[in-house]
Motif scaffolding. Structure first.
Motif, mmCIF file in Angstrom:
data_model
loop_
_atom_site.group_PDB
_atom_site.id
_atom_site.type_symbol
_atom_site.label_atom_id
_atom_site.label_comp_id
_atom_site.label_asym_id
_atom_site.label_seq_id
_atom_site.Cartn_x
_atom_site.Cartn_y
_atom_site.Cartn_z
ATOM 1 N N ALA A 26 -40.315 10.325 -16.132
ATOM 2 C CA ALA A 26 -39.203 11.266 -16.242
ATOM 3 C C ALA A 26 -39.647 12.677 -15.866
ATOM 4 C CB ALA A 26 -38.628 11.244 -17.658
ATOM 5 N N VAL A 27 -40.870 13.035 -16.233
ATOM 6 C CA VAL A 27 -41.401 14.348 -15.861
ATOM 7 C C VAL A 27 -41.498 14.464 -14.341
ATOM 8 C CG1 VAL A 27 -43.406 15.877 -15.988
ATOM 9 C CG2 VAL A 27 -42.675 14.614 -18.021
ATOM 10 N N LEU A 28 -42.011 13.419 -13.711
ATOM 11 C CA LEU A 28 -42.123 13.412 -12.257
ATOM 12 C C LEU A 28 -40.749 13.514 -11.598
ATOM 13 C CD1 LEU A 28 -43.814 13.105 -9.706
ATOM 14 C CD2 LEU A 28 -43.741 10.624 -10.023
ATOM 15 N N ALA A 29 -39.791 12.749 -12.109
ATOM 16 C CA ALA A 29 -38.438 12.794 -11.552
ATOM 17 C C ALA A 29 -37.810 14.174 -11.729
ATOM 18 C CB ALA A 29 -37.572 11.729 -12.222
ATOM 19 N N ALA A 30 -38.053 14.810 -12.883
ATOM 20 C CA ALA A 30 -37.518 16.155 -13.128
ATOM 21 C C ALA A 30 -38.102 17.169 -12.151
ATOM 22 C CB ALA A 30 -37.803 16.567 -14.570
ATOM 23 N N LEU A 31 -39.377 17.031 -11.834
ATOM 24 C CA LEU A 31 -40.009 17.937 -10.873
ATOM 25 C C LEU A 31 -39.400 17.769 -9.481
ATOM 26 C CD1 LEU A 31 -43.776 17.643 -11.941
ATOM 27 C CD2 LEU A 31 -42.245 19.592 -12.310
ATOM 28 N N VAL A 32 -39.185 16.528 -9.077
ATOM 29 C CA VAL A 32 -38.544 16.262 -7.782
ATOM 30 C C VAL A 32 -37.134 16.833 -7.765
ATOM 31 C CG1 VAL A 32 -37.678 14.450 -6.259
ATOM 32 C CG2 VAL A 32 -39.934 14.216 -7.304
ATOM 33 N N LEU A 33 -36.403 16.605 -8.843
ATOM 34 C CA LEU A 33 -35.033 17.122 -8.958
ATOM 35 C C LEU A 33 -35.001 18.639 -8.824
ATOM 36 C CD1 LEU A 33 -32.000 16.763 -9.759
ATOM 37 C CD2 LEU A 33 -32.747 16.950 -12.141
ATOM 38 N N ALA A 34 -35.876 19.326 -9.557
ATOM 39 C CA ALA A 34 -35.906 20.788 -9.524
ATOM 40 C C ALA A 34 -36.292 21.304 -8.141
ATOM 41 C CB ALA A 34 -36.888 21.314 -10.575
ATOM 42 N N ALA A 35 -37.236 20.630 -7.483
ATOM 43 C CA ALA A 35 -37.679 21.068 -6.156
ATOM 44 C C ALA A 35 -36.554 20.931 -5.131
ATOM 45 C CB ALA A 35 -38.898 20.246 -5.723
ATOM 46 N N VAL A 36 -35.848 19.799 -5.147
ATOM 47 C CA VAL A 36 -34.746 19.594 -4.202
ATOM 48 C C VAL A 36 -33.615 20.576 -4.476
ATOM 49 C CG1 VAL A 36 -32.984 17.956 -3.422
ATOM 50 C CG2 VAL A 36 -35.328 17.174 -3.812
ATOM 51 N N ALA A 37 -33.281 20.777 -5.757
ATOM 52 C CA ALA A 37 -32.210 21.712 -6.110
ATOM 53 C C ALA A 37 -32.550 23.132 -5.661
ATOM 54 C CB ALA A 37 -31.964 21.686 -7.621
ATOM 55 N N TYR A 38 -33.795 23.539 -5.879
ATOM 56 C CA TYR A 38 -34.224 24.886 -5.482
ATOM 57 C C TYR A 38 -34.151 25.043 -3.967
ATOM 58 C CZ TYR A 38 -37.024 29.139 -5.221
ATOM 59 O OH TYR A 38 -37.445 30.436 -4.966
ATOM 60 N N TYR A 39 -34.574 24.029 -3.242
ATOM 61 C CA TYR A 39 -34.560 24.097 -1.778
ATOM 62 C C TYR A 39 -33.125 24.204 -1.256
ATOM 63 C CZ TYR A 39 -34.588 22.438 3.023
ATOM 64 O OH TYR A 39 -34.364 22.311 4.368
ATOM 65 N N LEU A 40 -32.237 23.367 -1.747
ATOM 66 C CA LEU A 40 -30.864 23.372 -1.263
ATOM 67 C C LEU A 40 -30.148 24.677 -1.574
ATOM 68 C CD1 LEU A 40 -29.699 19.738 -2.173
ATOM 69 C CD2 LEU A 40 -30.241 20.632 0.098
ATOM 70 N N ARG A 41 -30.517 25.299 -2.675
ATOM 71 C CA ARG A 41 -29.814 26.513 -3.100
ATOM 72 C C ARG A 41 -30.403 27.790 -2.513
ATOM 73 N NH1 ARG A 41 -26.353 27.926 -7.185
ATOM 74 N NH2 ARG A 41 -26.497 30.062 -7.962
ATOM 75 N N ASN A 42 -31.712 27.836 -2.326
ATOM 76 C CA ASN A 42 -32.367 29.108 -2.014
ATOM 77 C C ASN A 42 -32.915 29.239 -0.600
ATOM 78 O OD1 ASN A 42 -32.491 30.583 -4.788
ATOM 79 N ND2 ASN A 42 -33.167 28.509 -5.251
#
Length: 346
Positions: free
Chosen positions: A181-197
């Protein structure tokens, strides 16, 4: 110049409306999730025990990873139906590599690379070949599944064939928080940050909103579509390796039908199937909601055969909401454009 100014004036209203609706949907999913888990806990006091919470998160991890990749594709107004087959063949490839004494980290990288290769194939056929995404990925779904069936045959990889540290990583964690779950959360945060910023990340939304306008604005349409498919394939491959670590058991049927659950999580989570809107955080909530339903029903004595029916109902409701929102946004655009023309001629 006047036309450009009118476009700029017309933009805020529908965007604000759309953002507000999407945020309301994410909040609604969160509220339903909380109510459902609370009611289940009241009915079954052991449901949200430490192990129960851990199992909920573990079950959501695999779906979340694949759904995040699928969301990037759907945002560009495309779809990838081959993710279940990619997950299955990547899981077996990682297991075979580990059986031969391979390093676990290299096995995970191998699975992700294999998934990325399949994603690149889909992306090239859609972006360069100009073949409809539904046709391409439905075809590769069966091609990959058929090739995997020939390769795997009746063989099966079990936990006893795998390094103990690899399977331990798939079930252990920090208290109720699994490592997966920690690994999945890191992937989620990285993709979200990329798409937004990042500008290139925002171009995925521009492409999905209006492909022709995006092309005229200088967005590298083919590259963005190819990139979305590569990321989607890589995350499906990564999910395959983590599936192996989580369950320790894969065969030729692994991942079969999983693509429908993935698409449901994406659409229920607020990504419009027509592209151009939605967030991966909403997709994460959608994935958690669907996997929680799968755990809740058996715990309260309801047959698990209802799970697919409920998933289908949620998918239809989400598509209906998207349609209503699209009509509202189109109406807001026409109204604002008419007001602008009236003001200009007045």
């Amino acid at each position: 110049m006047t036309t450009l100014q009118s476009v700029e004036v017309a933009r805020p209203a529908p965007r604000t409306l759309l953002d507000r609706v999407l945020k309301m949907r994410e909040l609604a999913i969160l509220a339903v999730l909380v109510v459902m888990l609370t009611a289940t806990q009241i009915e079954n006091s052991a449901f949200l025990s430490q192990q129960g919470v851990k199992d909920l998160l573990l079950n959501a991890t695999i779906l979340l990873l694949v759904a995040v990749g699928e969301a990037m594709v759907v945002i560009t107004r495309n779809v990838d139906l081959s993710v279940g087959s990619v997950l299955g063949v990547s899981a077996f490839a990682a297991g075979t590599f580990l059986q031969s004494g391979g390093n676990p980290v290299l096995a995970v990288l191998l699975a992700a690379a294999l998934g990325a290769a399949f994603g690149a194939l889909n992306g090239m056929l859609v972006s360069i070949g100009q073949v409809p995404a539904l046709v391409v990925t439905l075809g590769t779904l069966y091609i990959i599944r058929g090739a995997a069936s020939i390769w795997v045959g009746s063989r099966q990889i079990t936990a006893s064939d795998l390094p103990s540290g690899f399977t331990a990583f798939g079930r252990d964690g920090l208290s109720v928080l699994p490592y997966l779950a920690v690994l999945a959360a890191l992937v989620l945060a990285a993709v979200a940050y990329y798409l937004r910023n990042y500008r290139s990340g925002r171009q995925f939304y521009a492409l999905g909103s209006n492909p022709e306008a995006a092309r005229l604005a200088g967005v590298p349409v083919r590259r963005r579509i190819l990139a979305a498919y590569v990321v989607c394939g890589a995350l499906a491959g990564l999910a395959g390796a983590l599936y192996l670590a989580r369950f320790g058991n894969v065969d030729s049927a692994t991942g079969s039908g999983f693509e429908l659950t993935v698409v449901s999580a994406v659409v229920v989570g607020g990504v419009a199937f027509t592209g151009g809107s939605g967030s991966v955080y909403g997709v994460a909530l959608g994935a958690l909601l669907l996997t929680s339903i799968n755990s809740v029903l058996p715990s309260i004595g309801v047959s698990s055969v209802w799970v697919q029916a409920i998933d289908g109902i949620l998918l239809l409701l989400a598509i209906a909401v998207d349609r209503v929102v699209a009509l509202r946004v189109a109406g807001a655009l026409r109204k604002r454009a008419a007001e602008t023309r009236s003001a200009r001629h007045g």
